[in-house]
Design an enzyme around this catalytic site. Structure first.
Site, PDB file in Angstrom:
ATOM      1  N   SER A 295      21.997   6.917  28.071  1.00  0.00           N
ATOM      2  CA  SER A 295      22.790   8.140  28.181  1.00  0.00           C
ATOM      3  C   SER A 295      22.883   8.576  29.642  1.00  0.00           C
ATOM      4  O   SER A 295      22.303   7.947  30.528  1.00  0.00           O
ATOM      5  CB  SER A 295      22.166   9.260  27.347  1.00  0.00           C
ATOM      6  OG  SER A 295      20.875   9.583  27.839  1.00  0.00           O
ATOM      7  N   LYS A 296      23.596   9.664  29.861  1.00  0.00           N
ATOM      8  CA  LYS A 296      23.823  10.149  31.217  1.00  0.00           C
ATOM      9  C   LYS A 296      22.526  10.484  31.947  1.00  0.00           C
ATOM     10  O   LYS A 296      22.462  10.400  33.172  1.00  0.00           O
ATOM     11  CB  LYS A 296      24.721  11.396  31.178  1.00  0.00           C
ATOM     12  CG  LYS A 296      26.144  11.115  30.713  1.00  0.00           C
ATOM     13  CD  LYS A 296      26.969  12.388  30.677  1.00  0.00           C
ATOM     14  CE  LYS A 296      28.388  12.114  30.205  1.00  0.00           C
ATOM     15  NZ  LYS A 296      29.191  13.351  30.121  1.00  0.00           N
TER      16      LYS A 296
END
Length: 559
Positions: A295-296
């Site tokens: 994820s980010k």
């Protein structure tokens, strides 16, 4: 092939419409012992795969890998790679996001045979433009009895969930309107009560043979009748996907494993409509180093971000292909064409693949330096000029600088740092670091005095005029005069001439610095310290102060 067992087999099936130029095989239903299967009795249809992103954000590396695997499978089988935009989420879908995704796919070299900007016989290729088709098939299912109108309010549905939770049961629809009388339905229609279309789920279990995961089965009792059309007339994702894949004659559905639960609903819809079932292959997720979903919070995750950071498309494609696939050899480097030749779905691993940004960076450096010398030089030179470090984009200085610095450039964006580092002269910071202490203790001040004398006499400058050969000759004579050689000669020379303890080849560096100082190739704002300026700084060093213990010293690494 999918198999449904247990419960009463469906007695009504709507014959699928004739596909536009479809090559789908004829499908027959077999009923035996309360069980049926869908079997294709003709020859296998042409390979048609699709990548169907939602334009609600950037193209994630996981989506890019899915697109790549679909592309490689299609090309390796002589089939078609279809791009379809799943933009039914009207609130979040944007045309800007769609354009960015198309740009990223094109940058990766994954050209599609059908889809936006290309067209094709099975369009339109945006779900938002296919609503009439979904409504048609929803009506077909309603007429055949596979779906029914549900007039339950949101409050009623929430009450069902709460009751199920209290009884420790799955939160599924209870089927309130599944057996409603026609009079009850007509009464609600007359009142204008909003309704959804719910799919009537049969009893029993369902199995599919996944090309990557093998046999996968579900118990239908935990599913409950699900919605295929919302009360506002908008179709639900699973219904859209099934109708789209069927009417576009998709033969293989290759997608991320997070879509595996969707396969259950989609398989039921396929069967209810009498569509031939595609083969499914669910690819493992891409994981972060801590084995959580990437994820980010783990850094860059979109293709656009990596492109802006200076990554090459061929390196991204190469690395993404190795996340869950290998050809069984030790080879790690492939072009897109080589991947097409080697790729098979059978060698896709069902275990999660770890995204290693360090390895991706290393692989990018290998691809960068693997480019033809002229191409690499032009690429880096243009970057140097565009960034304002150099005033020219071609010439002997650039040729030598690229050859000297390329091993330290893994990303094209690294080129700036590599060159500015060469042009800088952090002598004071280096001398004040702990790592420089052994040099100071080895009579560095006397060494510096001898070097200054060589520069003042013109011997060093004359040697640098003759290039690398002149430098080698001078160093040899200088070392003899000081009775130094090896590390005791080259380490102090490096520090005093470059201002650093480590770096690329010292001789080539010093020759290049001399050339930079005698030409106008370096821009004034680049922070270049010429050899003449370096020797002026060297004269001002207070060696007595440096020889004493300093209250605070930095490490050379921090410098």
């Amino acid at each position: 092939m999918a198999l449904l067992s247990g419960g009463t087999p469906w007695s009504k099936l709507v014959a699928p419409p004739i596909f536009h130029r479809s090559h789908a095989p004829r499908t027959f239903l077999f009923f035996k012992r309360r069980r049926f299967s869908v079997s294709a009795l003709s020859e296998q249809p042409p390979v048609r795969v699709r990548f169907a992103p939602s334009p609600t954000g950037n193209l994630h590396v996981g989506g890019a890998r899915t697109a790549l695997f679909n592309y490689l499978f299609a090309r390796s089988k002589g089939g078609k790679f279809v791009l379809r935009i799943e933009d039914t989420d009207l609130e979040r879908s944007t045309r800007e996001s769609e354009e960015a995704m198309l740009k990223d796919l094109s940058w990766l070299g994954l050209d599609w045979d059908e889809g936006p900007g290309v067209g094709g016989d099975y369009g339109p290729y945006r779900q938002s433009e296919r609503n009439s088709l979904y409504k048609q098939y929803a009506q077909n299912l309603h007429q055949s009895g596979h779906v029914y109108r549900c007039f339950c309010s949101n409050e009623e549905l929430e009450k069902m969930k709460e009751d199920a939770k209290l009884k420790n049961l799955p939160p599924v629809y209870t089927g309130k309107w599944a057996s409603a009388r026609d009079e009850e339905v007509e009464e609600e229609l007359a009142k204008g009560t909003p309704y959804t279309y719910r799919f009537r789920v049969p009893k029993g279990s369902l199995k599919i043979n996944d090309l990557i995961r093998g046999e996968v089965s579900w118990n239908l009792d935990t599913l409950g009748d699900f919605v295929i059309m919302r009360s506002n007339g908008q179709p639900v994702y699973n219904f859209c996907v099934t109708v789209d894949d069927a009417t576009m004659a998709i033969s293989h559905v290759i997608r991320a494993e997070e879509h595996l639960p969707n396969t259950l609903r989609q398989a039921l819809i396929y069967k209810a409509l009498g569509f031939p079932m595609p083969l499914f292959a669910h690819v493992s997720l891409i994981l972060a180093p801590d084995r959580s979903k990437l994820s980010k919070r783990h850094g860059a995750t979109s293709v656009g971000q990596f492109r802006e950071m200076g990554y090459l498309p061929e390196a991204m494609v190469n690395y993404l292909a190795l996340l869950g696939w290998g050809d069984g050899t030790e080879n790690e480097f492939y072009t897109l064409g080589q991947l097409v030749e080697k790729f098979t779905i059978e060698r896709v691993n069902k275990s999660g693949a770890i995204f290693d940004s360090t390895k991706l960076r290393w692989m990018n450096g290998q691809h960068l330096r693997g480019r033809p010398s002229e191409e690499l030089t032009k690429l880096i030179a243009e970057y140097w000029k565009t960034s304002g470090i150099l005033t020219v984009s071609a010439g002997p200085f650039i040729d030598e600088a690229v050859q000297l610095l390329k091993d330290g450039i893994d990303l094209i964006n690294d080129a700036d740092k590599a060159l500015t580092n060469l042009l800088s002269y952090p002598l004071h910071s280096t001398l004040q670091s702990d790592d420089a202490e052994p040099l100071l203790q080895d009579n560095l001040s006397e060494f510096a005095a001898s070097l200054l004398a060589a520069y003042d006499s013109g011997d060093l400058v004359a040697a640098l005029e003759d290039g690398h050969d002149g430098w080698k000759s001078w160093v040899k004579g200088f070392g003899k005069s000081l009775k130094r050689k090896g590390k005791s000669l080259f380490m102090p020379l490096r520090v005093l001439l470059t201002g650093k303890l480590h770096g690329p080849d010292m001789g080539a560096s010093v020759v290049l610095l001399y050339k930079a100082g005698t030409s106008d190739v370096v821009a004034p704002e680049a922070g270049f310290v010429t050899l003449d300026e370096r020797f002026k700084m060297l004269r001002q060093i207070n060696w007595e102060t440096l020889s004493k213990d300093q209250p605070v010293k930095e490490t050379a690494a921090s410098v």
